[in-house]
Scaffold this motif. Structure first.
Motif, mmCIF file in Angstrom:
data_model
loop_
_atom_site.group_PDB
_atom_site.id
_atom_site.type_symbol
_atom_site.label_atom_id
_atom_site.label_comp_id
_atom_site.label_asym_id
_atom_site.label_seq_id
_atom_site.Cartn_x
_atom_site.Cartn_y
_atom_site.Cartn_z
ATOM 1 N N GLU A 1 0.800 -1.225 0.000
ATOM 2 C CA GLU A 1 0.000 0.000 0.000
ATOM 3 C C GLU A 1 0.833 1.275 0.000
ATOM 4 O OE1 GLU A 1 -3.552 2.115 2.645
ATOM 5 O OE2 GLU A 1 -2.778 0.151 3.188
ATOM 6 N N TYR A 2 1.776 1.390 0.926
ATOM 7 C CA TYR A 2 2.488 2.660 1.068
ATOM 8 C C TYR A 2 3.274 2.988 -0.197
ATOM 9 C CZ TYR A 2 1.514 2.328 6.116
ATOM 10 O OH TYR A 2 0.901 2.234 7.338
ATOM 11 N N LYS B 1 0.963 4.041 -3.037
ATOM 12 C CA LYS B 1 0.474 5.416 -2.889
ATOM 13 C C LYS B 1 1.537 6.431 -3.298
ATOM 14 C CE LYS B 1 -3.160 4.679 0.526
ATOM 15 N NZ LYS B 1 -3.611 4.849 1.925
ATOM 16 N N TYR C 1 -5.588 0.430 -7.085
ATOM 17 C CA TYR C 1 -6.021 1.784 -6.741
ATOM 18 C C TYR C 1 -6.638 2.446 -7.963
ATOM 19 C CZ TYR C 1 -3.510 1.152 -2.420
ATOM 20 O OH TYR C 1 -3.110 0.659 -1.198
ATOM 21 N N GLU D 1 -9.530 6.467 0.141
ATOM 22 C CA GLU D 1 -8.249 6.689 0.802
ATOM 23 C C GLU D 1 -8.104 8.070 1.440
ATOM 24 O OE1 GLU D 1 -6.224 4.304 1.282
ATOM 25 O OE2 GLU D 1 -6.847 2.813 -0.200
ATOM 26 N N THR E 1 -6.166 11.256 2.232
ATOM 27 C CA THR E 1 -5.156 11.978 1.454
ATOM 28 C C THR E 1 -4.459 13.072 2.257
ATOM 29 O OG1 THR E 1 -6.847 13.503 0.616
ATOM 30 C CG2 THR E 1 -6.379 11.554 -0.722
ATOM 31 N N LEU F 1 2.027 12.142 0.515
ATOM 32 C CA LEU F 1 0.711 12.725 0.779
ATOM 33 C C LEU F 1 0.779 14.245 0.770
ATOM 34 C CD1 LEU F 1 -0.679 10.423 3.638
ATOM 35 C CD2 LEU F 1 -1.073 10.250 1.171
ATOM 36 N N LEU G 1 -1.672 13.263 -2.964
ATOM 37 C CA LEU G 1 -2.262 12.011 -3.410
ATOM 38 C C LEU G 1 -3.613 12.325 -4.043
ATOM 39 C CD1 LEU G 1 -2.044 8.831 -3.314
ATOM 40 C CD2 LEU G 1 -3.461 8.958 -1.255
#
Length: 317
Positions: A71-72, A75, A111, A243, A245, A279, A283
């Motif tokens: 995930e990280y 993103k 995503y 998600e 942001t 972020l 994002l």
């Protein structure tokens, strides 16, 4: 000690076919396949998930964490302008090994910029039906799920009432915990057995205290996290989010997670500063979901034990 695989040739072929189906599904929709590292400098802070740690090696200036989810890193790709992306990755979580769990497993994560969690649920249903055949599916809010299954409103019931209901019909000994603890006990002991008869069912809009990495909004007079879980015949298969942001809010949630970890006697985990920087850079509004490939394969083949669909499960490695 057995050297032989746990999965037979039929299951190995079924896995290859499933992976091909997944890639065709995303290719037809123009979603880009990506790869990200397995070894990461920061581990997840969620108290419910423990990473496996690599601490020895000439290349390691500090311990690295085997990813519990891509995930990280994904993103960070989204923040860099990747557009819609997916990954079929190996993931690692320290803990139970058994009929539905293996510490090393296959995870499909994707995503969708511009999607909310309802739009993503639609696509998840399409993917699952592409893999398992067409079948009806439904959506239930977390609140409606509790009302339909055990006639209890999880947002308005007193914590003492949640505990009393959880203990009804179950010997829970001296277990104790907060509101979320008793909601989780109710889910596992009373709600999930009811879900086993509901086929393909999405549960969405969880209590804000369980928002994890999702946006929090007000729905029906209560704060909810815009996330969902997918159950098929009572088997939890996927977990998705609209998600978060906001970098500042994400930092607060990381800190809160670590406070909870320490209160539970766990070790605090390093915060992923690279994710927070991504972020801050921006994002795009998006939703994402992680789906267990091995469990999907179990459903496709009719197997009831994850060890029957893995070439070499944890005890055979």
């Amino acid at each position: 000690m057995s050297w032989q695989p746990g999965a037979g040739l039929e299951q190995l072929r079924a896995r290859a076919g499933l992976l091909s189906t997944l890639r065709r599904f995303f290719d037809a929709r123009g979603v880009l396949e990506v790869e990200t590292p397995l070894l990461c400098s920061a581990g997840i802070t969620d108290p419910a998930i423990e990473p496996l740690i690599v601490s020895e090696g000439r290349s390691l200036a500090a311990p690295r964490y085997l990813q519990t989810s891509p995930e990280y890193a994904m993103k960070r790709l989204l923040a860099a302008g990747s557009g819609a992306i997916y990954q079929i990755a190996r993931a690692f979580r320290d803990g139970e090994a058994g009929s539905r769990h293996n510490p090393e497993f296959s995870l499909l994560e994707w995503y969708r910029p511009g999607f909310d969690h309802h739009a993503l649920m639609e696509e998840v249903a399409e993917l699952v039906c592409a893999c398992l055949g067409q079948r009806p599916w439904r959506k239930l809010s977390y609140r409606q799920l509790f009302i339909d299954s055990i006639a209890l409103d999880p947002f308005t019931a007193a914590t003492s009432d949640l505990e009393a209901r959880a203990r009804s019909g179950h010997d829970l000994g001296d277990l104790s915990g907060d509101r979320d603890f008793w909601l989780d006990v109710l889910i596992t002991h009373q709600v999930e057995p009811w879900l086993a008869g509901q086929g393909l069912c999405f549960v969405y809009d969880y209590p804000a205290s369980q928002a994890a990495l999702s946006q929090i909004v007000t729905e029906g007079g209560v704060a909810v996290g815009q996330r969902f879980e997918l159950y098929i015949d009572g088997v939890e298969l996927a977990n998705g989010y609209c998600e978060l942001t906001d970098a500042t809010e994400q930092r607060v949630r990381f800190a809160t997670d670590n406070e909870r970890r320490l209160a539970l006697g766990q070790v605090a985990r390093p915060v992923d500063e690279r994710l927070l920087a991504a972020l801050e850079a921006g994002l795009p509004p998006c939703s994402g979901v992680a789906l267990g490939v091995d469990r999907l394969l179990m459903l496709a083949t009719g197997e009831r034990d994850i060890r029957r669909v893995l070439a070499f499960d944890w005890e055979r490695c």
